[in-house]
Design an enzyme around this catalytic site. Structure first.
Site, PDB file in Angstrom:
ATOM      1  N   ASP A  64       0.883  -1.158   0.000  1.00 28.07           N
ATOM      2  CA  ASP A  64       0.000   0.000   0.000  1.00 28.07           C
ATOM      3  C   ASP A  64       0.924   1.211   0.000  1.00 28.07           C
ATOM      4  OD1 ASP A  64      -1.667   2.101   0.421  1.00 28.07           O
ATOM      5  OD2 ASP A  64      -2.619   1.307   2.223  1.00 28.07           O
ATOM      6  N   TYR A 156      -8.371  15.078  -7.035  1.00 35.63           N
ATOM      7  CA  TYR A 156      -7.499  14.322  -7.951  1.00 35.63           C
ATOM      8  C   TYR A 156      -6.613  15.310  -8.728  1.00 35.63           C
ATOM      9  CZ  TYR A 156      -6.121  11.201 -11.809  1.00 35.63           C
ATOM     10  OH  TYR A 156      -5.405  10.485 -12.743  1.00 35.63           O
TER      11      TYR A 156
END
Ligand code: NAD
Length: 260
Positions: A64, A156
């Protein structure tokens, strides 16, 4: 195929599918040994199986990238296996469609953690290895969303603009080691990410399936959807000695959708 990356060791994050997978296959085809790192171990193993089937050396690692310790453990695994790291491609990324007025920590934290912190942590983790020999390469996946404006996923856009800024800053750090740091900015690439975006944008605008994607692809001069392999070709170039004098750049790979 010409093998300019023979004897090189590469880490590609998010390489279980989509653009990252295409990059892993391309770098391996050019001779690199590739660590396929992904949150989804099964997907990473699938990419490795594809590589192994053609005799290419590869390693699947679950990571991760939002977790700093896991990024350092990834670098350790690769060093334990191959004793060097020459290339890092920071490809893992996520997107979420949500009106900017409604964004909270629950939305911002994962997006910034994966898309920005993940890039920083992986760079930190490989830095000592890259600094050992000249010729190393870091390539970050930014996006034309870093340079264009819209309201559907501003967190984003901001995370990718942060990647562009980080790319410039780390180019300054790594230059004395003859290590190049660049980004690529894709446009509309045919992956699971765009499947999700087409659905969400279509829902919010009342468009039929495929229409949100089609409308955006129509803005590309080359007038076709971008393939993961289009991005992989540009990344492979930036990882090759042909790009030894390119650093700190964020290069649009978007079929002419954005022209600056
Ligand atoms: P995708 O969703 O198809 O694949 C992303 C991969 O990253 C998956 O395998 C996923 O498991 C992995 N991943 C997600 N979170 C992770 C984490 N925390 N740690 C490790 N791995 C993780 O996405 P894609 O379209 O292939 O996009 C790849 C990169 O390219 C992303 O950074 C994306 O922002 C960027 N990009 C994509 C497009 C596009 O149109 N698809 C355009 C511009 C930029």
């Amino acid at each position: 195929m010409n093998q300019p990356l023979q004897s090189k060791v590469a880490i590609v994050t998010g390489a279980g599918r989509g653009i990252g997978r295409a990059i892993a296959l391309r770098l391996a085809a050019e001779g690199a040994r590739v660590a396929v790192a992904d949150l989804d171990l099964g997907a990473a193993e699938d990419t490795v199986a594809t590589l192994s089937a053609t005799g290419q050396e590869a390693l699947a690692v679950q990571v991760d990238v939002a977790d700093r310790a896991q990024c350092f453990a990834l670098a350790e695994r690769v060093l334990a296996r191959w004793g060097r790291i020459d290339i890092l491609v920071n490809n893992a990324g996520i997107v979420q469609v949500k009106p900017w007025q409604e964004l909270t920590d629950a939305d911002l934290d994962p997006t910034l953690a994966v898309n920005f912190k993940g890039v920083l942590y992986c760079c930190q983790a490989v830095a000592p290895a890259l600094e050992k020999q000249p010729g190393g390469k870091i390539v970050n996946l930014a996006s034309i969303a870093a340079k264009t404006a819209g309201t559907a996923f501003v967190h984003y856009n901001a995370s990718k603009a942060a990647v562009v800024a980080l790319t410039r800053c780390l180019a300054v750090h790594f230059a004395p080691f003859a290590v190049n740091v660049n980004s690529v900015c894709p446009g509309i690439v045919d992956t699971r990410m765009w499947e999700y975006l087409d659905y969400e944008l279509g829902e919010s605008q009342g468009l039929p399936k495929g229409e949100a994607l089609r409308q955006r692809v129509a803005r590309a001069l080359l007038n076709r959807v971008e393939k993961p392999e289009d991005v992989a070709g540009a990344v492979a170039y930036l990882c090759s000695p042909n790009a030894d004098y390119i650093t700190g750049q964020s290069i649009n790979v978007c079929g002419g959708m954005y022209l600056q």
